[in-house]
Design a protein around this motif. Sequence first.
Motif, mmCIF file in Angstrom:
data_model
loop_
_atom_site.group_PDB
_atom_site.id
_atom_site.type_symbol
_atom_site.label_atom_id
_atom_site.label_comp_id
_atom_site.label_asym_id
_atom_site.label_seq_id
_atom_site.Cartn_x
_atom_site.Cartn_y
_atom_site.Cartn_z
ATOM 1 N N ILE A 191 -0.375 0.755 21.197
ATOM 2 C CA ILE A 191 -0.663 0.354 19.817
ATOM 3 C C ILE A 191 0.154 1.196 18.847
ATOM 4 N N ALA A 192 0.187 2.508 19.065
ATOM 5 C CA ALA A 192 0.934 3.403 18.172
ATOM 6 C C ALA A 192 2.408 2.997 18.115
ATOM 7 N N GLU A 193 2.963 2.645 19.254
ATOM 8 C CA GLU A 193 4.366 2.214 19.289
ATOM 9 C C GLU A 193 4.539 0.889 18.547
ATOM 10 N N GLN A 194 3.611 -0.027 18.751
ATOM 11 C CA GLN A 194 3.710 -1.338 18.115
ATOM 12 C C GLN A 194 3.616 -1.240 16.596
ATOM 13 N N ILE A 195 2.757 -0.376 16.089
ATOM 14 C CA ILE A 195 2.560 -0.310 14.635
ATOM 15 C C ILE A 195 3.444 0.734 13.951
ATOM 16 N N GLU A 196 4.335 1.363 14.698
ATOM 17 C CA GLU A 196 5.208 2.377 14.095
ATOM 18 C C GLU A 196 5.920 1.869 12.831
ATOM 19 N N PRO A 197 6.436 0.625 12.814
ATOM 20 C CA PRO A 197 7.059 0.148 11.572
ATOM 21 C C PRO A 197 6.079 0.111 10.391
ATOM 22 N N LEU A 198 4.802 -0.164 10.663
ATOM 23 C CA LEU A 198 3.802 -0.174 9.592
ATOM 24 C C LEU A 198 3.545 1.245 9.089
ATOM 25 N N VAL A 199 3.479 2.181 10.019
ATOM 26 C CA VAL A 199 3.275 3.593 9.655
ATOM 27 C C VAL A 199 4.409 4.064 8.744
ATOM 28 N N LEU A 200 5.626 3.680 9.067
ATOM 29 C CA LEU A 200 6.771 4.069 8.241
ATOM 30 C C LEU A 200 6.674 3.465 6.847
ATOM 31 N N ARG A 201 6.174 2.240 6.748
ATOM 32 C CA ARG A 201 6.008 1.610 5.437
ATOM 33 C C ARG A 201 4.940 2.328 4.602
ATOM 34 N N LEU A 202 4.016 2.975 5.275
ATOM 35 C CA LEU A 202 2.935 3.686 4.576
ATOM 36 C C LEU A 202 3.290 5.139 4.248
ATOM 37 N N GLY A 203 4.500 5.546 4.539
ATOM 38 C CA GLY A 203 4.902 6.909 4.212
ATOM 39 C C GLY A 203 5.141 7.783 5.424
ATOM 40 N N GLY A 204 5.062 7.202 6.602
ATOM 41 C CA GLY A 204 5.345 7.949 7.823
ATOM 42 C C GLY A 204 4.133 8.675 8.369
ATOM 43 N N PRO A 205 4.347 9.376 9.480
ATOM 44 C CA PRO A 205 3.231 10.058 10.148
ATOM 45 C C PRO A 205 2.626 11.205 9.332
ATOM 46 N N GLU A 206 3.335 11.682 8.316
ATOM 47 C CA GLU A 206 2.769 12.738 7.465
ATOM 48 C C GLU A 206 1.609 12.217 6.632
ATOM 49 N N LYS A 207 1.651 10.936 6.288
ATOM 50 C CA LYS A 207 0.636 10.356 5.398
ATOM 51 C C LYS A 207 -0.260 9.333 6.083
ATOM 52 N N ILE A 217 0.842 -1.199 0.000
ATOM 53 C CA ILE A 217 0.000 0.000 0.000
ATOM 54 C C ILE A 217 0.875 1.246 0.000
ATOM 55 N N GLY A 218 1.944 1.239 0.787
ATOM 56 C CA GLY A 218 2.851 2.386 0.837
ATOM 57 C C GLY A 218 3.454 2.701 -0.517
ATOM 58 N N SER A 219 3.847 1.676 -1.270
ATOM 59 C CA SER A 219 4.413 1.933 -2.598
ATOM 60 C C SER A 219 3.355 2.513 -3.532
ATOM 61 N N TRP A 220 2.116 2.071 -3.398
ATOM 62 C CA TRP A 220 1.054 2.602 -4.251
ATOM 63 C C TRP A 220 0.661 4.006 -3.838
ATOM 64 N N LEU A 221 0.742 4.302 -2.549
ATOM 65 C CA LEU A 221 0.437 5.662 -2.097
ATOM 66 C C LEU A 221 1.429 6.658 -2.689
ATOM 67 N N LYS A 222 2.675 6.250 -2.804
ATOM 68 C CA LYS A 222 3.705 7.125 -3.375
ATOM 69 C C LYS A 222 3.415 7.413 -4.844
ATOM 70 N N ASP A 223 2.888 6.419 -5.553
ATOM 71 C CA ASP A 223 2.659 6.546 -6.987
ATOM 72 C C ASP A 223 1.287 7.076 -7.359
ATOM 73 N N GLY A 224 0.330 6.961 -6.453
ATOM 74 C CA GLY A 224 -1.052 7.258 -6.808
ATOM 75 C C GLY A 224 -1.532 8.602 -6.339
ATOM 76 N N HIS A 225 -2.828 8.723 -6.287
ATOM 77 C CA HIS A 225 -3.484 9.973 -5.919
ATOM 78 C C HIS A 225 -3.861 10.038 -4.450
ATOM 79 N N ALA A 226 -3.852 8.907 -3.785
ATOM 80 C CA ALA A 226 -4.252 8.907 -2.374
ATOM 81 C C ALA A 226 -3.286 9.768 -1.572
ATOM 82 N N HIS A 227 -3.833 10.534 -0.667
ATOM 83 C CA HIS A 227 -3.027 11.458 0.112
ATOM 84 C C HIS A 227 -2.886 11.036 1.561
ATOM 85 N N LEU A 228 -3.791 10.199 2.037
ATOM 86 C CA LEU A 228 -3.799 9.861 3.448
ATOM 87 C C LEU A 228 -4.245 8.418 3.623
#
Length: 151
Positions: free
Chosen positions: A102-118, A65-76
Amino acid sequence: MDGLRLTFTKLADVSGTSDAWPIWKDRTAESRYVLYLIDARALTGELDAEPARSWLRLEDDTGQIGSWLKDGHAHLCVLVLTHSDQDPRLTASNPDKYREQIAEQIEPLVLRLGGPEKTRLAVGSLKTQAQAETLTSQIIQHIVGWEKGKK
């Protein structure tokens, strides 16, 4: 909400299997917002006989999903943690601590999705109508907050 009008023109619930990734890719490219639902029991290891397998799947999914977010139109992307009522770590006395955990546990997933900005996190349950409304409200607040923040 707060002078902002949101219109949802196309909502889709897509299968969670990797076979559905081509559909995920198309839907992500067409979307402004992506909601990725995570069952809280996957974070506790209760959904799979091999708990590491659940985590690896979450990493695979969010990486795609993170790779597609970088390439697509989705912003968040809003990570929606469901079934929190079935997570033994949640106690009525301290839901804020649970959210932090939970936020601490999923931090690696958040980073894969583009970080806390996205990426934003909504935590709750869909067990009752009231809980579903609370969770939905969190999701909408994240979207509105993001829209207002980019102006």
